[in-house]
Write an enzyme that holds these catalytic residues in place. Sequence first.
Site, PDB file in Angstrom:
ATOM      1  N   HIS B 104      16.889   1.975  23.543  1.00 21.22           N
ATOM      2  CA  HIS B 104      17.172   0.988  24.578  1.00 21.22           C
ATOM      3  C   HIS B 104      17.184   1.686  25.928  1.00 21.22           C
ATOM      4  O   HIS B 104      16.239   1.599  26.690  1.00 21.22           O
ATOM      5  CB  HIS B 104      18.508   0.281  24.310  1.00 21.22           C
ATOM      6  CG  HIS B 104      18.898  -0.691  25.395  1.00 21.22           C
ATOM      7  ND1 HIS B 104      20.172  -0.722  25.925  1.00 21.22           N
ATOM      8  CD2 HIS B 104      18.204  -1.647  26.038  1.00 21.22           C
ATOM      9  CE1 HIS B 104      20.229  -1.673  26.850  1.00 21.22           C
ATOM     10  NE2 HIS B 104      19.048  -2.253  26.935  1.00 21.22           N
ATOM     11  N   HIS B 123      25.318   0.417  24.705  1.00 22.89           N
ATOM     12  CA  HIS B 123      25.423  -1.046  24.703  1.00 22.89           C
ATOM     13  C   HIS B 123      25.489  -1.595  23.294  1.00 22.89           C
ATOM     14  O   HIS B 123      25.060  -2.687  23.028  1.00 22.89           O
ATOM     15  CB  HIS B 123      24.251  -1.653  25.483  1.00 22.89           C
ATOM     16  CG  HIS B 123      23.975  -0.943  26.780  1.00 22.89           C
ATOM     17  ND1 HIS B 123      23.041   0.065  26.876  1.00 22.89           N
ATOM     18  CD2 HIS B 123      24.543  -1.054  28.000  1.00 22.89           C
ATOM     19  CE1 HIS B 123      23.040   0.546  28.115  1.00 22.89           C
ATOM     20  NE2 HIS B 123      23.945  -0.106  28.826  1.00 22.89           N
TER      21      HIS B 123
HETATM   22  S1  FES Z   1      21.305   2.773  25.353  1.00 29.19           S
HETATM   23 FE1  FES Z   1      21.745   2.355  23.321  1.00 29.19          FE
HETATM   24  S2  FES Z   1      22.309   0.289  23.337  1.00 29.19           S
HETATM   25 FE2  FES Z   1      21.733   0.671  25.372  1.00 29.19          FE
END
Ligand code: FES
Lengths: 818, 178
Positions: B104, B123
């Site tokens: 992500h 997140h």
């Molecule tokens: S960086 Fe892993 S959930 Fe956003």
Amino acid sequence: MAYKRQIDRLPIPPADAKVHNVTCHYCIVGCGYKAYTWPRNKQGTLTDNAFGIDLGEQQPADGTWLAPSMYNLVQQGGKDVHLAVVPDHDCVVNSGLGSIRGARMAENRPSRVTGTQQQRLTDPLMWRNGVWQPTSWDDALDLVARVTARVITEGSEDELVVSMFDHGGSAGGYENTWGTGKLYFESMKVKNCRIHNRPAYNSEVHSTRDMGVGELNYSYSDYEVTDTIFMIGANSLETQTNLFLNHMVPGLRNGARMIVVDPRRTVTVNAAEEVAGVENVLHLAINEGSDMALFNAILTHIVDNGWTDDDFIANSTFQNGEAVAMDSAHPAALGSLDMAMQACRTSLEEAAEVCGVPTDDIVKAAEWIAKPHDDGSRRKCVTCYEKGIIWGNDNYRTIGALVNVALATGNVGREGGGVCRLGGHQEGYYRPSDAHVGRPAEYVDQFLIRGLGGVHHIWACDHHKTTLNASEFKRVHKKRADLVKDAMDAAAGGTREQIVDAIVSAINAGGLFVVDVDIIHSQIGQNAHVILPAVESNEMNLTSMNGERRLRLSEKYMDGPGTAKPDCLIAAGMAQHMERVLREMGNDAYADQFKGYDWETEEDAFMDGFNKGNPEVTYERLRAMGNNGVQEPVIGFENGQLIGVERLYTDGKFDRHGRDDKRALFCAAGWRGWQAPGKAREKANHKFWINNVRANIFWQNQFLDQDSDFVQDRFPYPFIEMNPDDMAELGVNPGDLIEITNDNGATQGMVYPVTTAKRGHVAMVFGSPAGSQGNVINPGVNELVLPDYKHTWGDIRKLADATPQARAVSFKSKEYTA
Amino acid sequence: MSKKCNRLVDVGRRQFLRGSALAAAGAAASTVTSAPAQAAPANAQIDYPSGKLANIADLAVNAPMDIEYPDADSPGILIKLGEPVEGGVGPDGDIVAYSVLCPHKGWFMSYNSEDRTMNCPGHFSRFDVEAGGQQVWGHATQNLPQFTLRVDDAGDIYAEGCSDLIFGRPTNVLYGEE
Ligand code: FES
Ligand code: SF4
């Protein structure tokens, strides 16, 4: 085996790539992205590139990264170009965050080179000789206009039934709601119309508007400075992802507490606990449909303890008893707090009984919302709600009861306050008056089921996947459409006149002529006789506002597929053909009503509609405002900047109800159990409550995601979350296919074990192409035709063992565990 | 709880600071190695370095080992699961390796040995190491990059490829062969 892209490098956007402002066109949050496009034969280098960073270094966390899903090869001005759509660090909405939906925008574009989204429609299709045949726009629109004109002149405009989106983003926006709105509400006065997600043309939140409080009144920044976030019937980490991550999480880090009202424990509750600590998160897992009793008890406790904001109540709310009586258009009386309290007064014990939560927790909620700080200052509280109560029991009174709490505590129009819906799509509504539709509006699904109406125009709606009472709707819609298909087949080879005659005779015999405007060949599109291909946001310029009324222009960066067009221009084409055909029929006066559509571009439609009501706002000015845009209403233009309004009602004057006194009204929200017909009986007769839920991985009814290997690999069938003890009792294993049945029909999905699920509760993902939950939802609606999708009960049986595809997916808990 | 979370956040921060420091050195190296590469025509597929990660004898069931592949700026884990899984190598078909940078936004993830998932403090995304790195729930738009493994006769485990693009790089092999 999990889906692997097998991509291990990507082209680098060069420093001179074209840059376009993009507002993500999926959810209400409207995150900012930058779209880079550059010629097929060019690329940047590690050190000289569009991002202006050294890509030869490993980027740190939160750094810029072009993921494979953010890349594609598309057509721009007829040429193949590289496309990269990357979250914008400078946009205040998302500060560089993408989501599992938005960060796939590029990959969800049609590309003949990479093979993505080849399901997109490219040319008009017409039912001919037993199949859909491609044809020209003129040919297709001619048939649409001839049949429509015949039916509405031989009968009336009430014979024309219209299903049309009313949202922003996607293929909506101010351009397209205006195009369709002008056609059906100005050139015609169509009253048998409905909106994409509900079976009538009505508001989802009538009561808050009648109380004077527009439903999008805060700024997202309010979450960052509040004392308490009060969330009801929403799961924002999944469905308003970057609102939660970029605004609510900072609020929690700043010390805010959070109350979540939801019968189901969600990843939102889990994440809030991780950030704020369990002691600062209160999950009220109430019995399904009992929200109003909870709100009334909270209000009563606040009033009885003197935690109300008396100055606000005296200055900004109605004082003298009843202002609006209960009647067929108002499912509750509205007026002063005292008047409302006579209906709302609910003891803690009564609410605990109805809601199934301890009185202590209700007290705690009331304290977190309204008990003043030790120094006597008032607590700030943001109240946010969504489909859990919008598609819930007794919509009008339940939302009214919630807004009562915000009004009684003065938490509207103040920093750190607000009482708002969270939203699904962005908004982008600009249409002529819909007053002729009336209130309550026609229940259009039932109108069609009763055999009424002869022509059905459908704009980007797939009721087959998303409406209630869907089993019956689909059965009848198909039967009626087939009458017309059969007539067309029988008249094959005939002239246009003969075909139109055959269609009209079939309509008079109970048939339905269906025109479907969409970006893909949808499920309801299987019943269509003419299919018209539309483009999406960024295949056209499109303006919308997000959940804090932030208006942006999302710029066109690529060609639409084939001859697909913006909806506004399709509507204009329909109008022009209607004018021509009506004139040929000798009906000049009627034909004249269809003038005024000489738009070449979507910008022309924008200027004809939104700009007329908001003369400061032009494409050029919006372009200059970039991804931060301007918060509506736009009240001026100074020094090259559009001037907006950060939050509404800061002057304590409420006008959404249109009352001259500008005082907000309280709602006499008396609890009456299950409001919609048939719900209480259904609950009594079935074992499982079938909760209707969303998942972050899917955008709406999966119209694009059904063609995404990444998405379909994760959930090849709609998931149905179930407690493992219920699974044991039913003899089902993870991934097994099960059937849900009740008197309304049947649907199916794949069992997903969830240890925190309550016994007797299952949670099925909504709108799936592989299992429509609407099949089992009864036709019950409220007095204003708001559906109660959330309350369905059924029995469950095993259909089949998990397929190999289902066996390969992970069935672990969705909750973060470090 | 909140304390725990912040601690994890700090772990993440330390990790990417470490990453950037090393990256500076790597970038210097890449300017040297990339010059001759331009002379030869590039292959259609990336040539991955072959990196020895461990010997089978070093691995205990469900005890992940920290690895770096294809270079020191790309942290990962090597793990023996005790049950054969698709893509697993070794005599028991149960050894797998993944990147631990969340696809992500690149936060450094930690392993939950109880349910055998990678969890991201950024997140809250999580990935199933027993199901090919499939994202169980989260914000990433791809599953976890899985390293292609080979075991030789001596039981040495080598990484020789990767299933998906690793966070924070335009190409998985950033610094050329090392
Ligand atoms: S960086 Fe892993 S959930 Fe956003
Ligand atoms: S949170 Fe919503 S608007 Fe933002 S990227 Fe995701 S889908 Fe798009």
